[in-house]
Design a protein around this motif. Structure first.
Motif, PDB file in Angstrom:
ATOM      1  N   VAL A  40       0.835  -1.200   0.000  1.00 43.89           N
ATOM      2  CA  VAL A  40       0.000   0.000   0.000  1.00 43.89           C
ATOM      3  C   VAL A  40       0.868   1.246   0.000  1.00 43.89           C
ATOM      4  CG1 VAL A  40      -1.678   1.348   1.323  1.00 43.89           C
ATOM      5  CG2 VAL A  40      -1.965  -1.132   1.098  1.00 43.89           C
ATOM      6  N   TYR A  41       1.851   1.295   0.904  1.00 42.84           N
ATOM      7  CA  TYR A  41       2.678   2.499   1.012  1.00 42.84           C
ATOM      8  C   TYR A  41       3.610   2.650  -0.187  1.00 42.84           C
ATOM      9  CZ  TYR A  41       1.025   3.854   5.606  1.00 42.84           C
ATOM     10  OH  TYR A  41       0.233   4.298   6.642  1.00 42.84           O
ATOM     11  N   THR A  42       4.085   1.533  -0.735  1.00 46.20           N
ATOM     12  CA  THR A  42       4.910   1.619  -1.942  1.00 46.20           C
ATOM     13  C   THR A  42       4.096   2.197  -3.093  1.00 46.20           C
ATOM     14  OG1 THR A  42       6.267  -0.268  -1.265  1.00 46.20           O
ATOM     15  CG2 THR A  42       6.260   0.279  -3.608  1.00 46.20           C
ATOM     16  N   THR A  43       2.832   1.747  -3.203  1.00 49.56           N
ATOM     17  CA  THR A  43       1.962   2.254  -4.264  1.00 49.56           C
ATOM     18  C   THR A  43       1.654   3.731  -4.046  1.00 49.56           C
ATOM     19  OG1 THR A  43       0.967   0.059  -4.482  1.00 49.56           O
ATOM     20  CG2 THR A  43      -0.229   1.907  -5.470  1.00 49.56           C
ATOM     21  N   LEU A  44       1.416   4.138  -2.809  1.00 47.08           N
ATOM     22  CA  LEU A  44       1.165   5.547  -2.516  1.00 47.08           C
ATOM     23  C   LEU A  44       2.366   6.417  -2.880  1.00 47.08           C
ATOM     24  CD1 LEU A  44      -0.704   5.276   0.912  1.00 47.08           C
ATOM     25  CD2 LEU A  44      -1.674   6.112  -1.245  1.00 47.08           C
ATOM     26  N   ASP A  45       3.567   5.907  -2.626  1.00 42.08           N
ATOM     27  CA  ASP A  45       4.775   6.647  -3.004  1.00 42.08           C
ATOM     28  C   ASP A  45       4.831   6.860  -4.508  1.00 42.08           C
ATOM     29  OD1 ASP A  45       5.633   6.875  -0.391  1.00 42.08           O
ATOM     30  OD2 ASP A  45       6.997   5.160  -0.487  1.00 42.08           O
ATOM     31  N   ARG A  46       4.484   5.802  -5.265  1.00 42.76           N
ATOM     32  CA  ARG A  46       4.501   5.928  -6.725  1.00 42.76           C
ATOM     33  C   ARG A  46       3.417   6.891  -7.206  1.00 42.76           C
ATOM     34  NH1 ARG A  46       5.451   0.168  -6.823  1.00 42.76           N
ATOM     35  NH2 ARG A  46       3.241  -0.167  -7.329  1.00 42.76           N
ATOM     36  N   LEU A  47       2.245   6.815  -6.584  1.00 36.79           N
ATOM     37  CA  LEU A  47       1.156   7.716  -6.964  1.00 36.79           C
ATOM     38  C   LEU A  47       1.532   9.169  -6.684  1.00 36.79           C
ATOM     39  CD1 LEU A  47      -1.912   5.672  -5.640  1.00 36.79           C
ATOM     40  CD2 LEU A  47      -1.269   6.037  -8.031  1.00 36.79           C
ATOM     41  N   GLU A  48       2.231   9.403  -5.570  1.00 32.54           N
ATOM     42  CA  GLU A  48       2.677  10.763  -5.254  1.00 32.54           C
ATOM     43  C   GLU A  48       3.729  11.218  -6.277  1.00 32.54           C
ATOM     44  OE1 GLU A  48       4.421  13.368  -1.487  1.00 32.54           O
ATOM     45  OE2 GLU A  48       4.533  11.171  -1.453  1.00 32.54           O
ATOM     46  N   ARG A  49       4.640  10.325  -6.600  1.00 33.90           N
ATOM     47  CA  ARG A  49       5.669  10.645  -7.597  1.00 33.90           C
ATOM     48  C   ARG A  49       5.042  11.013  -8.936  1.00 33.90           C
ATOM     49  NH1 ARG A  49       8.239   5.456  -9.789  1.00 33.90           N
ATOM     50  NH2 ARG A  49       6.221   5.584 -10.871  1.00 33.90           N
TER      51      ARG A  49
END
Length: 210
Positions: A40-49
């Motif tokens: 979840v947090y890895t995906t959120l990091d990518r979405l923010e990027r």
């Protein structure tokens, strides 16, 4: 399964933090596809990027909230209205196993099919029991994702699993009949019961010349 778009869809209802997103996803899908919080947090990091979500910082309770940007809201909206079109057929472990089994000497294909059919029937029975008990009694309101719509979402997921299991059983019956026909006719079992093999022009001309 698109974790990226699932998180964006959940965020259309307002800012969320990672554990909240995981809990709501699992609740809405009936706990069928558990999410790893690291994912979840890895995906959120990518979405923010990618500019689809914005980190809103700590909410004062030790939670880091994320909110949709305009681009993220548009991406979620497009995901809901566009049909799913996988670029390539998804890998199906059972289909691969059977394709290799019927072309590998010494493998008892009929036993393999019977064992798989028994396992799929058990899974179908489990899904059917779960469907009967789904929505039985009012669930406690545990958050914004709870309620009648959540019950319906879980039911639809269960029915998808039921239809998939029923289709798999029909396909296994077809495979067993095809393998038995090949054995009765004295043919060596080949991959034709599992998929249609394409014939290239070169291969076709070679057969004609024999």
């Amino acid at each position: 399964m698109s974790v990226k778009h699932s998180l964006l869809a959940l965020l259309t209802q307002g800012p969320r933090y990672g554990y909240q997103l995981r809990a709501e996803f699992e609740e809405r899908t009936g706990g069928t596809w558990p999410l790893n919080i690291g994912q979840v947090y890895t995906t959120l990091d990518r979405l923010e990027r990618d500019g689809l979500v914005a980190d809103q910082g700590d909410d004062g309770a030790g939670h880091r909230n994320y909110a949709l940007t305009e681009a993220g809201r548009a991406e979620a909206g497009d995901w809901f209205v566009q049909p799913s079109r996988p670029q390539n057929p998804p890998r199906n472990e059972l289909a691969i196993k059977l394709a290799l089994a019927v072309t590998t000497p010494g493998v008892d294909v009929e036993r393999l099919i019977q064992a798989q059919r028994s396992a799929t029937l058990r899974a179908l029975q489990d899904y059917t029991r779960a469907k009967r008990t789904a929505g039985g009694g009012a669930a406690a309101d545990s958050g914004p994702g709870s309620g009648p719509d959540t019950d319906l979402a879980g039911l639809l997921v269960l029915e998808s699993l039921i239809f998939t299991a029923e289709a798999e059983i029909r396909w296994l019956d077809h495979c067993e009949a095809a393998v038995l026909r090949a054995a009765r006719s004295g043919q060596r079992p080949a991959a034709f019961p599992l998929h249609h093999q394409r014939t290239t022009p070169a291969a076709s001309s070679q057969r004609k010349s024999r």
